[in-house]
Motif scaffolding. Structure first.
Motif, PDB file in Angstrom:
ATOM      1  N   ARG A   1       0.824  -1.204   0.000  1.00 16.12           N
ATOM      2  CA  ARG A   1       0.000   0.000   0.000  1.00 16.12           C
ATOM      3  C   ARG A   1       0.862   1.259   0.000  1.00 16.12           C
ATOM      4  O   ARG A   1       0.507   2.252  -0.620  1.00 16.12           O
ATOM      5  CB  ARG A   1      -0.920   0.010   1.202  1.00 16.12           C
ATOM      6  CG  ARG A   1      -2.011  -0.990   1.100  1.00 16.12           C
ATOM      7  CD  ARG A   1      -2.923  -0.864   2.285  1.00 16.12           C
ATOM      8  NE  ARG A   1      -3.985  -1.818   2.166  1.00 16.12           N
ATOM      9  CZ  ARG A   1      -5.238  -1.529   2.377  1.00 16.12           C
ATOM     10  NH1 ARG A   1      -5.567  -0.318   2.754  1.00 16.12           N
ATOM     11  NH2 ARG A   1      -6.164  -2.435   2.254  1.00 16.12           N
TER      12      ARG A   1
ATOM     13  N   ARG B   1       3.882   1.540  -1.322  1.00 17.83           N
ATOM     14  CA  ARG B   1       4.432   1.688  -2.674  1.00 17.83           C
ATOM     15  C   ARG B   1       3.361   2.191  -3.639  1.00 17.83           C
ATOM     16  O   ARG B   1       3.622   3.040  -4.487  1.00 17.83           O
ATOM     17  CB  ARG B   1       4.994   0.359  -3.170  1.00 17.83           C
ATOM     18  CG  ARG B   1       6.298   0.035  -2.560  1.00 17.83           C
ATOM     19  CD  ARG B   1       6.877  -1.165  -3.232  1.00 17.83           C
ATOM     20  NE  ARG B   1       8.108  -1.534  -2.562  1.00 17.83           N
ATOM     21  CZ  ARG B   1       8.708  -2.659  -2.720  1.00 17.83           C
ATOM     22  NH1 ARG B   1       8.188  -3.586  -3.503  1.00 17.83           N
ATOM     23  NH2 ARG B   1       9.833  -2.916  -2.093  1.00 17.83           N
ATOM     24  N   TYR B   2       2.150   1.653  -3.511  1.00 15.03           N
ATOM     25  CA  TYR B   2       1.059   2.116  -4.372  1.00 15.03           C
ATOM     26  C   TYR B   2       0.748   3.580  -4.087  1.00 15.03           C
ATOM     27  O   TYR B   2       0.525   4.365  -4.986  1.00 15.03           O
ATOM     28  CB  TYR B   2      -0.189   1.249  -4.172  1.00 15.03           C
ATOM     29  CG  TYR B   2      -1.358   1.749  -4.981  1.00 15.03           C
ATOM     30  CD1 TYR B   2      -1.404   1.528  -6.347  1.00 15.03           C
ATOM     31  CD2 TYR B   2      -2.378   2.478  -4.381  1.00 15.03           C
ATOM     32  CE1 TYR B   2      -2.459   2.005  -7.094  1.00 15.03           C
ATOM     33  CE2 TYR B   2      -3.431   2.960  -5.118  1.00 15.03           C
ATOM     34  CZ  TYR B   2      -3.469   2.719  -6.488  1.00 15.03           C
ATOM     35  OH  TYR B   2      -4.511   3.203  -7.239  1.00 15.03           O
ATOM     36  N   GLY B   3       0.766   3.968  -2.822  1.00 11.06           N
ATOM     37  CA  GLY B   3       0.508   5.363  -2.455  1.00 11.06           C
ATOM     38  C   GLY B   3       1.586   6.287  -2.994  1.00 11.06           C
ATOM     39  O   GLY B   3       1.301   7.377  -3.502  1.00 11.06           O
TER      40      GLY B   3
ATOM     41  N   TRP C   1       3.473   5.629  -5.606  1.00 13.17           N
ATOM     42  CA  TRP C   1       3.324   5.636  -7.069  1.00 13.17           C
ATOM     43  C   TRP C   1       2.175   6.558  -7.473  1.00 13.17           C
ATOM     44  O   TRP C   1       2.290   7.338  -8.407  1.00 13.17           O
ATOM     45  CB  TRP C   1       3.060   4.204  -7.560  1.00 13.17           C
ATOM     46  CG  TRP C   1       2.769   4.159  -9.032  1.00 13.17           C
ATOM     47  CD1 TRP C   1       3.674   4.155 -10.034  1.00 13.17           C
ATOM     48  CD2 TRP C   1       1.486   4.140  -9.645  1.00 13.17           C
ATOM     49  NE1 TRP C   1       3.047   4.127 -11.242  1.00 13.17           N
ATOM     50  CE2 TRP C   1       1.686   4.119 -11.027  1.00 13.17           C
ATOM     51  CE3 TRP C   1       0.182   4.134  -9.161  1.00 13.17           C
ATOM     52  CZ2 TRP C   1       0.640   4.092 -11.944  1.00 13.17           C
ATOM     53  CZ3 TRP C   1      -0.855   4.109 -10.065  1.00 13.17           C
ATOM     54  CH2 TRP C   1      -0.623   4.094 -11.427  1.00 13.17           C
ATOM     55  N   TRP C   2       1.061   6.473  -6.727  1.00 12.70           N
ATOM     56  CA  TRP C   2      -0.093   7.309  -7.038  1.00 12.70           C
ATOM     57  C   TRP C   2       0.251   8.787  -6.845  1.00 12.70           C
ATOM     58  O   TRP C   2      -0.108   9.636  -7.656  1.00 12.70           O
ATOM     59  CB  TRP C   2      -1.258   6.921  -6.132  1.00 12.70           C
ATOM     60  CG  TRP C   2      -2.481   7.739  -6.407  1.00 12.70           C
ATOM     61  CD1 TRP C   2      -3.412   7.518  -7.361  1.00 12.70           C
ATOM     62  CD2 TRP C   2      -2.876   8.931  -5.720  1.00 12.70           C
ATOM     63  NE1 TRP C   2      -4.369   8.483  -7.323  1.00 12.70           N
ATOM     64  CE2 TRP C   2      -4.063   9.387  -6.310  1.00 12.70           C
ATOM     65  CE3 TRP C   2      -2.350   9.641  -4.650  1.00 12.70           C
ATOM     66  CZ2 TRP C   2      -4.725  10.508  -5.887  1.00 12.70           C
ATOM     67  CZ3 TRP C   2      -3.013  10.774  -4.240  1.00 12.70           C
ATOM     68  CH2 TRP C   2      -4.195  11.197  -4.851  1.00 12.70           C
ATOM     69  N   LEU C   3       0.984   9.110  -5.787  1.00 12.48           N
ATOM     70  CA  LEU C   3       1.412  10.492  -5.536  1.00 12.48           C
ATOM     71  C   LEU C   3       2.339  10.988  -6.649  1.00 12.48           C
ATOM     72  O   LEU C   3       2.230  12.128  -7.103  1.00 12.48           O
ATOM     73  CB  LEU C   3       2.103  10.581  -4.173  1.00 12.48           C
ATOM     74  CG  LEU C   3       2.518  11.979  -3.708  1.00 12.48           C
ATOM     75  CD1 LEU C   3       1.297  12.860  -3.544  1.00 12.48           C
ATOM     76  CD2 LEU C   3       3.312  11.907  -2.429  1.00 12.48           C
ATOM     77  N   ASP C   4       3.223  10.116  -7.094  1.00 11.90           N
ATOM     78  CA  ASP C   4       4.128  10.457  -8.182  1.00 11.90           C
ATOM     79  C   ASP C   4       3.345  10.744  -9.464  1.00 11.90           C
ATOM     80  O   ASP C   4       3.619  11.716 -10.177  1.00 11.90           O
ATOM     81  CB  ASP C   4       5.124   9.319  -8.405  1.00 11.90           C
ATOM     82  CG  ASP C   4       6.129   9.641  -9.476  1.00 11.90           C
ATOM     83  OD1 ASP C   4       6.780  10.709  -9.372  1.00 11.90           O
ATOM     84  OD2 ASP C   4       6.259   8.842 -10.429  1.00 11.90           O
ATOM     85  N   GLN C   5       2.346   9.913  -9.758  1.00 15.97           N
ATOM     86  CA  GLN C   5       1.543  10.117 -10.961  1.00 15.97           C
ATOM     87  C   GLN C   5       0.677  11.368 -10.849  1.00 15.97           C
ATOM     88  O   GLN C   5       0.489  12.089 -11.835  1.00 15.97           O
ATOM     89  CB  GLN C   5       0.661   8.881 -11.215  1.00 15.97           C
ATOM     90  CG  GLN C   5       1.439   7.639 -11.557  1.00 15.97           C
ATOM     91  CD  GLN C   5       2.263   7.818 -12.823  1.00 15.97           C
ATOM     92  OE1 GLN C   5       1.782   8.353 -13.806  1.00 15.97           O
ATOM     93  NE2 GLN C   5       3.506   7.386 -12.782  1.00 15.97           N
ATOM     94  N   ALA C   6       0.156  11.614  -9.682  1.00 15.93           N
ATOM     95  CA  ALA C   6      -0.719  12.767  -9.483  1.00 15.93           C
ATOM     96  C   ALA C   6       0.038  14.081  -9.575  1.00 15.93           C
ATOM     97  O   ALA C   6      -0.512  15.102 -10.003  1.00 15.93           O
ATOM     98  CB  ALA C   6      -1.421  12.647  -8.127  1.00 15.93           C
ATOM     99  N   THR C   7       1.281  14.094  -9.189  1.00 18.16           N
ATOM    100  CA  THR C   7       2.055  15.342  -9.200  1.00 18.16           C
ATOM    101  C   THR C   7       2.994  15.442 -10.388  1.00 18.16           C
ATOM    102  O   THR C   7       3.779  16.383 -10.469  1.00 18.16           O
ATOM    103  CB  THR C   7       2.869  15.478  -7.903  1.00 18.16           C
ATOM    104  OG1 THR C   7       3.760  14.358  -7.805  1.00 18.16           O
ATOM    105  CG2 THR C   7       1.968  15.559  -6.691  1.00 18.16           C
TER     106      THR C   7
END
Length: 126
Positions: free
Chosen positions: A3, A5-7, A9-15
């Motif tokens: 979770r 790592r997914y968080g 990754w999601w933060l990286d994609q969102a920003t």
């Protein structure tokens, strides 16, 4: 652990867009600067080509006399307006300065036109 790592990754994609914005803005500004410079160069080339293509032919004596008479009449009118404006300005009237300024601009424009006519009528072979 997954979770986190997914968080991340999601933060990286969102920003990703926000982080890339300064670089893309600089690249866009540089591209716009290149486009403006190219448009300015093209406009200057077209203007020079049109000015060169619009080269006047020498006038005969009748046309030249008529043109000089019109210029003299206009110069007399401008001198009258300038004289009145400067006279009112000398009397310290507060609204007379625009008359003098407009007359100075008019005289400058007439001199520019006459200068163009004198130098543009030269033969290009000389």
């Amino acid at each position: 652990m997954g979770r986190i790592r997914y968080g991340l990754w999601w933060l990286d994609q969102a920003t990703a867009g926000v982080r890339a914005w300064p670089g893309s803005a600089a690249a866009g500004a540089a591209a716009a600067g290149r486009e403006l410079r190219w448009a300015t160069v093209l406009s200057a080339r077209v203007a020079l080509a049109r000015i060169d293509a619009a080269r006047p032919e020498p006038w005969n004596d009748g046309k030249l006399l008529a043109f000089v008479a019109v210029v003299a009449a206009c110069a007399l009118a401008v001198a009258l307006v300038l004289g009145l404006g400067i006279a009112r300005w000398a009397m310290t009237a507060s609204d007379s300065l625009p008359f003098a300024a407009a007359g100075a601009v008019a005289v400058g424009l007439v001199l520019l036109v006459l200068t163009y006519l004198v130098f543009a009528s030269r033969r290009s072979g000389r």
